[in-house]
Design a protein around this motif. Structure first.
Motif: not given
Lengths: 114, 112
Positions: B42-49
């Motif tokens: 599945x998708x995993x969060x790398x980073x966000x802004x």
């Protein structure tokens, strides 16, 4: 640390059959989602829920149904399977407005309709 | 066109920097994200802004946001073979909490 658990991981269906994809999360998240992923198309939202007893349609809801009787579970039902429903399905959950909105994803369920 | 667009493929040599670009249409986006998907997962969060920021740095990752042009980029410094994956850009729609829009994903291949 289970997170979001989806079952089954793989399934082959015949046209016209029905099945349910199970999804459960143990993070007490209010928001839950079902996405489908097709090659080169990204993720499309099928249905989502903002809490137990509340569900709403996403971009591509036709041919699917959901229910949210508890905070933990958000099953996706496929009625009368069609080849167009061949895809990889992801369940996700989020704490919603209390955080950054990060989505936690299950490992996916690969469905083939023949 | 799509609400979130990104190029489909990027090839980079190990040790070089990778830059993945994304454009979006929703000017009311509050958060913008980069997710990583490894094969069979599945998708995993790398980073966000957050939308009121221009830049965010997190170890080898640098996110740049140009709100005027609705352009988001992810730079990976010193790219490693373990960075080979599909990277998805996503935004949180400002007018409806809980609705995310995803790009089609950029397949990054790191060669030795």
């Amino acid at each position: 640390n289970a997170g979001v658990t989806q079952t089954p991981k793989f399934r082959i269906l015949k046209i016209g059959q029905s099945m349910t994809l199970q999804c459960t999360q143990d993070m007490n998240h209010n928001y839950m989602y079902w996405y489908r992923q097709d090659p080169g198309m990204g993720l499309k939202l099928i249905y989502y829920s903002v809490g137990a007893g509340i569900t709403d349609k996403g971009e591509v809801p036709n041919g699917y149904n959901v229910s949210r009787s508890t905070t933990e579970d958000f099953p996706l039902r496929l009625e009368l399977a069609a080849p167009s429903q061949t895809s990889v399905y992801f369940c996700a959950s989020s704490s919603g407005q209390s955080g950054s909105g990060e989505l936690f994803f299950g490992e996916g369920s690969r469905l083939t309709v023949l | 066109g799509e609400d979130v667009e990104q190029s489909l493929f990027l090839s980079v040599r190990e040790g070089d920097s990778s830059v993945i670009n994304c454009t979006y249409t929703d000017s009311s986006s509050t958060y913008l994200y980069w997710y990583k998907q490894e094969p069979g997962a599945g998708l995993q969060l790398l980073t966000y802004i957050f939308s009121n920021m221009d830049m965010k740095q997190d170890q080898r990752l640098t996110v740049l946001l140009n709100k005027k042009d609705k352009h988001l980029s992810l730079r990976i410094a010193d790219t490693q073979t373990g960075d080979s994956a599909i990277y998805f850009c996503a935004n949180l729609k400002g007018d409806s909490w809980g609705k995310f829009q995803f790009g089609a994903g950029t397949q990054v291949v790191v060669t030795p």
